[in-house]
Write a protein that holds these residues in place. Sequence first.
Motif, PDB file in Angstrom:
ATOM      1  N   ASP A 174     -31.228  23.855 -30.500  1.00 45.67           N
ATOM      2  CA  ASP A 174     -30.880  25.437 -30.663  1.00 45.67           C
ATOM      3  C   ASP A 174     -29.701  25.526 -31.816  1.00 45.67           C
ATOM      4  OD1 ASP A 174     -32.925  26.751 -29.106  1.00 45.67           O
ATOM      5  OD2 ASP A 174     -31.565  26.736 -27.292  1.00 45.67           O
ATOM      6  N   PHE A 175     -29.056  24.559 -32.092  1.00 43.32           N
ATOM      7  CA  PHE A 175     -28.236  24.459 -33.021  1.00 43.32           C
ATOM      8  C   PHE A 175     -28.378  24.048 -34.363  1.00 43.32           C
ATOM      9  CE2 PHE A 175     -25.678  25.068 -29.005  1.00 43.32           C
ATOM     10  CZ  PHE A 175     -24.818  26.120 -29.295  1.00 43.32           C
ATOM     11  N   SER A 176     -29.854  23.439 -34.583  1.00 46.81           N
ATOM     12  CA  SER A 176     -30.113  23.157 -35.554  1.00 46.81           C
ATOM     13  C   SER A 176     -30.257  24.179 -36.777  1.00 46.81           C
ATOM     14  CB  SER A 176     -31.723  22.571 -35.372  1.00 46.81           C
ATOM     15  OG  SER A 176     -32.350  23.327 -35.097  1.00 46.81           O
ATOM     16  N   GLU A 177     -30.406  23.782 -38.130  1.00 44.14           N
ATOM     17  CA  GLU A 177     -30.239  24.609 -38.985  1.00 44.14           C
ATOM     18  C   GLU A 177     -31.586  25.426 -39.211  1.00 44.14           C
ATOM     19  OE1 GLU A 177     -28.027  25.232 -41.259  1.00 44.14           O
ATOM     20  OE2 GLU A 177     -26.570  23.889 -40.537  1.00 44.14           O
ATOM     21  N   PRO A 178     -31.594  26.790 -39.432  1.00 43.63           N
ATOM     22  CA  PRO A 178     -32.750  27.676 -39.356  1.00 43.63           C
ATOM     23  C   PRO A 178     -33.566  27.082 -40.423  1.00 43.63           C
ATOM     24  CG  PRO A 178     -30.915  29.020 -39.370  1.00 43.63           C
ATOM     25  CD  PRO A 178     -30.328  27.511 -39.814  1.00 43.63           C
ATOM     26  N   GLY A 179     -34.772  26.919 -40.189  1.00 37.62           N
ATOM     27  CA  GLY A 179     -35.936  26.479 -41.099  1.00 37.62           C
ATOM     28  C   GLY A 179     -36.193  24.959 -41.237  1.00 37.62           C
ATOM     29  N   GLN A 180     -35.102  24.207 -40.349  1.00 34.54           N
ATOM     30  CA  GLN A 180     -35.212  22.947 -40.475  1.00 34.54           C
ATOM     31  C   GLN A 180     -36.481  22.404 -39.988  1.00 34.54           C
ATOM     32  OE1 GLN A 180     -32.433  20.509 -37.958  1.00 34.54           O
ATOM     33  NE2 GLN A 180     -31.415  19.836 -39.903  1.00 34.54           N
ATOM     34  N   ASP A 181     -37.226  21.377 -40.514  1.00 34.18           N
ATOM     35  CA  ASP A 181     -38.388  20.782 -40.124  1.00 34.18           C
ATOM     36  C   ASP A 181     -38.030  20.192 -38.606  1.00 34.18           C
ATOM     37  OD1 ASP A 181     -38.033  17.943 -40.562  1.00 34.18           O
ATOM     38  OD2 ASP A 181     -37.949  18.635 -42.625  1.00 34.18           O
ATOM     39  N   ALA A 182     -39.270  19.996 -38.027  1.00 33.66           N
ATOM     40  CA  ALA A 182     -39.117  19.139 -36.852  1.00 33.66           C
ATOM     41  C   ALA A 182     -38.779  17.730 -36.653  1.00 33.66           C
ATOM     42  CB  ALA A 182     -40.656  19.379 -35.979  1.00 33.66           C
ATOM     43  N   GLN A 183     -39.089  17.201 -37.825  1.00 32.61           N
ATOM     44  CA  GLN A 183     -38.855  15.481 -37.922  1.00 32.61           C
ATOM     45  C   GLN A 183     -37.278  15.305 -37.997  1.00 32.61           C
ATOM     46  OE1 GLN A 183     -40.834  13.505 -41.021  1.00 32.61           O
ATOM     47  NE2 GLN A 183     -39.868  11.589 -40.608  1.00 32.61           N
ATOM     48  N   LYS A 184     -36.507  16.411 -38.725  1.00 35.18           N
ATOM     49  CA  LYS A 184     -35.173  16.140 -38.806  1.00 35.18           C
ATOM     50  C   LYS A 184     -34.326  16.480 -37.391  1.00 35.18           C
ATOM     51  CE  LYS A 184     -35.036  16.930 -44.040  1.00 35.18           C
ATOM     52  NZ  LYS A 184     -34.411  17.868 -45.052  1.00 35.18           N
TER      53      LYS A 184
END
Length: 394
Positions: A174-184
């Motif tokens: 939930d705290f990942s960057e918006p639009g970040q791909d699933a692998q990252k």
Amino acid sequence: MITYPRWLENTADAPRLRLIGIGNAGVHIADRITRHTSFQLETFALNSDKQSLNSSSAGTRIALGPMTTHGLGAGGDSETGLEAAKESLKDILTAIDGADILMICAGLGGGTGGPTAALVAKLGKERGALPVAIITSPFRFEGRRRAAQAAEALTELKKHSDVIVHFENDRMADFSEPGQDAQKTFAACDELLAGAITTLACVAKGGGPLPVSLPDLISILRHSGDGCLFGSGSGEGDNRADLALEEALRSPLLDNGRLLKNGSEVLVNISGPSNIGFVEVAKIMQGVSSHTSDRTNLHLTLSVATNSDRLTVSLIGRTGIGELQHLPVRETAPAPQPALEEHKPNPKPPTQKIHQEDLPLEPIAKGRFVNSEPTIFEGEDLDIPTFIRRKLLN
């Protein structure tokens, strides 16, 4: 009552650590630690998926249940995963024997990781080892079945593990960057777990000018199955202490330090070169203390880890029991409320139920079927039309 293995009282040597990655998630995290850890650590990979196991970089790889799963994995079925583990019981005992601390890494919810992790913890504790489980719970979008299997596996782990460090995948993602791909996103989760395990391993091995005893570490994290807090950061230069602490507090499991308010026990591990100054240590502890509550117990350990100028700060601890479910994951806007109408509409008049009379139909003879056996199914004669049997005309 808190009990400790007997070897803690009888030896002054560093404990023998063994990292065991179980299932796809556990093996991936164990591989990441193997590639990035500077000190020696025995690593074992246990999996029922032979294809995934073959690509592991662990020192010892064990295929679970070759006759049960034929190397194709448990298919998300925890019962199949447990049967595979029991089939390979001798190999599992080989991975356990001789270890003082078992660091068991697994993702709960699937077929292999959860049930096998509980079995490894049980067998290890019976042989005098100290089981430390580092686990993840599934994402919400993975469905109710995986969530139920994860809850069942966590219950079993709590019976046999001395320490459980529990991370929620949803809280990290939930705290990942918006639009970040699933692998990252998955790689970031693995990196966070690898950092936590490395910190635990460094603290457990002891040494350094200000170590924390293993019994203290156990007491700090004993109930962290209810919720774990973790963050790690590093910095170089004149303001390396500020940079390291700032990066550690940005961890998704700390939310810029706000989640530390819910921490009941927090361990601060400061590692780096031998020229770490007292002023730097004091600055870091004051910064951590400013984010905690009055009831938080702070513990400090200082170790010399590298010859470089880089200073690393790691925070690991547990929330109050049962408090994790009350921690906010992400604030959402309230649903819009419908506007109040000035006048209520007139209620519709009740409709009268129309009664339909029975039609005076004469029974029809069955003709040449009069002497045939009726077709009876679940006590009903199927030769009678459905609308008559169910009295739909009444």
